[in-house]
Design a protein around this motif. Structure first.
Motif, PDB file in Angstrom:
ATOM      1  N   SER A 270       0.857  -1.188   0.000  1.00  0.00           N
ATOM      2  CA  SER A 270       0.000   0.000   0.000  1.00  0.00           C
ATOM      3  C   SER A 270       0.892   1.238   0.000  1.00  0.00           C
ATOM      4  O   SER A 270       2.036   1.200   0.490  1.00  0.00           O
ATOM      5  CB  SER A 270      -0.922   0.023   1.220  1.00  0.00           C
ATOM      6  N   GLU A 271       0.386   2.320  -0.543  1.00  0.00           N
ATOM      7  CA  GLU A 271       1.101   3.594  -0.544  1.00  0.00           C
ATOM      8  C   GLU A 271       0.090   4.727  -0.575  1.00  0.00           C
ATOM      9  O   GLU A 271      -1.040   4.565  -1.030  1.00  0.00           O
ATOM     10  CB  GLU A 271       2.052   3.700  -1.738  1.00  0.00           C
ATOM     11  N   GLY A 272       0.521   5.857  -0.082  1.00  0.00           N
ATOM     12  CA  GLY A 272      -0.356   7.019  -0.042  1.00  0.00           C
ATOM     13  C   GLY A 272      -1.220   7.039   1.195  1.00  0.00           C
ATOM     14  O   GLY A 272      -1.112   6.206   2.100  1.00  0.00           O
ATOM     15  N   ASN A 273      -2.135   8.020   1.224  1.00  0.00           N
ATOM     16  CA  ASN A 273      -2.987   8.210   2.393  1.00  0.00           C
ATOM     17  C   ASN A 273      -4.267   8.904   1.967  1.00  0.00           C
ATOM     18  O   ASN A 273      -4.286   9.620   0.960  1.00  0.00           O
ATOM     19  CB  ASN A 273      -2.249   9.049   3.448  1.00  0.00           C
ATOM     20  N   GLN A 274      -5.304   8.690   2.731  1.00  0.00           N
ATOM     21  CA  GLN A 274      -6.568   9.363   2.437  1.00  0.00           C
ATOM     22  C   GLN A 274      -6.615  10.775   3.012  1.00  0.00           C
ATOM     23  O   GLN A 274      -7.563  11.512   2.760  1.00  0.00           O
ATOM     24  CB  GLN A 274      -7.737   8.551   2.993  1.00  0.00           C
ATOM     25  N   SER A 275      -5.585  11.139   3.772  1.00  0.00           N
ATOM     26  CA  SER A 275      -5.539  12.463   4.390  1.00  0.00           C
ATOM     27  C   SER A 275      -4.180  13.099   4.134  1.00  0.00           C
ATOM     28  O   SER A 275      -3.153  12.431   4.242  1.00  0.00           O
ATOM     29  CB  SER A 275      -5.807  12.354   5.891  1.00  0.00           C
ATOM     30  N   GLU A 276      -4.170  14.382   3.798  1.00  0.00           N
ATOM     31  CA  GLU A 276      -2.930  15.109   3.551  1.00  0.00           C
ATOM     32  C   GLU A 276      -2.962  16.440   4.294  1.00  0.00           C
ATOM     33  O   GLU A 276      -3.998  17.112   4.348  1.00  0.00           O
ATOM     34  CB  GLU A 276      -2.729  15.375   2.052  1.00  0.00           C
ATOM     35  N   ASP A 277      -1.805  16.807   4.866  1.00  0.00           N
ATOM     36  CA  ASP A 277      -1.658  18.093   5.551  1.00  0.00           C
ATOM     37  C   ASP A 277      -0.676  18.966   4.781  1.00  0.00           C
ATOM     38  O   ASP A 277       0.323  18.484   4.253  1.00  0.00           O
ATOM     39  CB  ASP A 277      -1.136  17.905   6.978  1.00  0.00           C
ATOM     40  N   PHE A 278      -0.944  20.266   4.753  1.00  0.00           N
ATOM     41  CA  PHE A 278       0.005  21.219   4.176  1.00  0.00           C
ATOM     42  C   PHE A 278      -0.201  22.572   4.851  1.00  0.00           C
ATOM     43  O   PHE A 278      -1.266  22.843   5.413  1.00  0.00           O
ATOM     44  CB  PHE A 278      -0.158  21.327   2.659  1.00  0.00           C
ATOM     45  N   ASN A 279       0.846  23.407   4.794  1.00  0.00           N
ATOM     46  CA  ASN A 279       0.827  24.693   5.479  1.00  0.00           C
ATOM     47  C   ASN A 279       0.874  25.846   4.482  1.00  0.00           C
ATOM     48  O   ASN A 279       1.595  25.788   3.487  1.00  0.00           O
ATOM     49  CB  ASN A 279       2.026  24.843   6.421  1.00  0.00           C
ATOM     50  N   LEU A 280       0.105  26.869   4.773  1.00  0.00           N
ATOM     51  CA  LEU A 280       0.258  28.164   4.116  1.00  0.00           C
ATOM     52  C   LEU A 280       1.046  29.029   5.090  1.00  0.00           C
ATOM     53  O   LEU A 280       0.528  29.438   6.132  1.00  0.00           O
ATOM     54  CB  LEU A 280      -1.109  28.780   3.811  1.00  0.00           C
ATOM     55  N   CYS A 281       2.312  29.292   4.776  1.00  0.00           N
ATOM     56  CA  CYS A 281       3.235  29.888   5.751  1.00  0.00           C
ATOM     57  C   CYS A 281       3.113  31.410   5.780  1.00  0.00           C
ATOM     58  O   CYS A 281       2.792  32.056   4.783  1.00  0.00           O
ATOM     59  CB  CYS A 281       4.673  29.483   5.424  1.00  0.00           C
ATOM     60  N   GLY A 282       3.427  31.956   6.957  1.00  0.00           N
ATOM     61  CA  GLY A 282       3.525  33.405   7.114  1.00  0.00           C
ATOM     62  C   GLY A 282       2.229  34.148   6.837  1.00  0.00           C
ATOM     63  O   GLY A 282       2.250  35.257   6.298  1.00  0.00           O
TER      64      GLY A 282
END
Length: 435
Positions: A270-282
């Motif tokens: 298996s690879e990947g995920n059903q959930s992803e996090d990312f940031n909008l910085c500053g």
């Protein structure tokens, strides 16, 4: 480097070069001394060796006190004896107040940082001079010289490349300002979930969804976004634009959500995920909203065998959205491009389907029943969920900057030590341990 008769201003006093003496130590070491006079007849000297310059003035022997022959004092400063050297005049030009003594002279030099005391002793007399380092650029400006050669090695009173005390003051002030700014940002921040919504793929197909406005208050910090979609051996994509309602500034980002699994060569993977996090910085404080669009692998949920209550008609739909109406009495199947076309159609098959299901909104019925009947995991994934959190103030950049300043100062301090070791390596009285 300079010519007899040339004028230049040093420390606000104009001097004239009246004489030049080239002195020799051993068979191959030479340095130059330029005799200067101001308008009142006071003497001064410029000494140049390997591109290093020293500005000297005569001092009275009684001002140079020496309880310890190796650590005498002058004007409240202690000087360390550097070395003795014997030299003679190799060449001379200009005007002299007295006859030149071409016999061997003994030089004894004492050093304190960028200052020095030089004692010149001949068979006839003994003289003392107080000297300070002067940069070649100052000499160029003073005498308006276009070019001076680069220096080689380390001069006896050459300053270190950086002023470590000044650097320490600058770093301390900068660190204090950074700490105060970090304290303000930390105390003025509120950490909370500012946006959360589930978006159906059908609602943002070929268009953007404008979210509700939300307010961010306090110092700038990252805005963390979590995107979830029930992908299963498929992918989804979210395009997100953060809009500042005061400035209309837009920050755009796109994120793929992928999850694949299978069984190969006797092992599952298996690879990947059903959930992803990312940031909008500053992200700074203000009023904001999102512009959201999304798409996924596949189009509409596919199904088959949806039977009317009177058992006269069955409906099916493939992944491309083509709808099939089967008349169970005749066994014939008629296809329609989509549910809306079916609703508007006035053919006998369309009328039979509407009558059998007892509704004129076949498109809505088909979309609702499709979710219940489909066994396609791609088709059953109908939405993406977004959650935006105003993160706590990050201490990573704060700590990293302070670490860099400390590391730079330590590097400068170590560099200064090795610089001074090299400066004193030719002295028999070096204060540094030599191997």
């Amino acid at each position: 480097m300079l010519d007899v008769g040339q004028k230049g201003k040093i420390k606000g006093v104009e001097y004239t070069v009246v004489a030049i003496v080239v002195k020799k130590y051993g068979n191959s070491i030479f340095w130059r001394e330029y005799s200067l006079k101001d308008s009142k007849g006071n003497d001064a000297f410029l000494s140049e060796s390997d591109g290093h310059w020293v500005f000297l003035i005569p001092i009275h022997p009684d001002d140079f006190k020496s309880k310890n022959s190796k650590l005498p004092t002058y004007a409240g400063r202690t000087y360390r004896w550097y070395e003795n050297s014997q030299c003679s005049i190799d060449a001379a030009a200009g005007f002299f107040d007295e006859h030149l003594d071409f016999s061997i002279a003994t030089y004894k030099e004492y050093v304190n940082g960028t200052r020095m005391i030089s004692q010149e002793k001949t068979s006839k007399k003994s003289q003392y001079f107080y000297g300070e380092h002067i940069s070649k650029y100052e000499v160029k400006r003073a005498f308006k010289i276009a070019h001076l050669p680069y220096y080689t090695g380390i001069g006896i009173v050459q300053p270190y490349y950086f002023d470590t005390r000044q650097a320490l003051n600058i770093f301390c002030v900068a660190a204090l300002m950074i700490c105060l700014l970090q304290l303000y940002v930390y105390t003025s921040r509120t950490n909370e979930t500012v946006f959360e919504q589930s978006i159906n793929f059908t609602d943002v197909k070929d268009k953007e969804l404008v979210s509700k406005s939300f307010t961010l208050s306090g110092g700038s910090a990252p805005l963390k976004v979590n995107a979830f979609s029930a992908v299963d051996n498929s992918w989804a994509n979210v395009q997100l634009s953060l809009v500042n309602e005061s400035t209309n500034e837009v920050v755009y980002t796109s994120k793929d959500i992928e999850q694949y699994h299978g069984y190969e060569d006797g092992e599952s993977w298996s690879e990947g995920n059903q959930s992803e996090d990312f940031n909008l910085c500053g992200v700074t404080s203000g009023q904001y909203h999102f512009l959201i669009s999304a798409e996924k692998d596949g189009t509409l949920p596919s199904f088959s065998g949806l039977m009317s209550p009177d058992s006269k008609v069955t409906v099916s739909r493939d992944r491309s959205g083509i709808i099939g109406i089967t008349d169970l009495l005749s066994g014939q199947t008629t296809t329609f491009t989509d549910g809306k076309i079916l609703e508007k159609d006035s053919s006998e098959v369309a009328r039979l389907a509407k009558t059998s299901f007892g509704t004129q909104k076949l498109d809505s019925l088909i979309n609702a029943e499709a979710l219940r009947l489909t066994s396609d995991p791609i088709s059953s994934n109908t939405y993406v969920q977004l959650k935006a959190t105003w993160l706590p103030v990050s201490f990573w950049n704060f700590g990293f900057i302070l670490f860099i300043m400390v590391a730079l100062f330590v590097a400068m301090w170590i560099g200064k030590h090795f610089f001074n070791v090299n400066k004193w390596k030719n002295s028999s009285n070096t204060p540094y341990t030599t191997s």
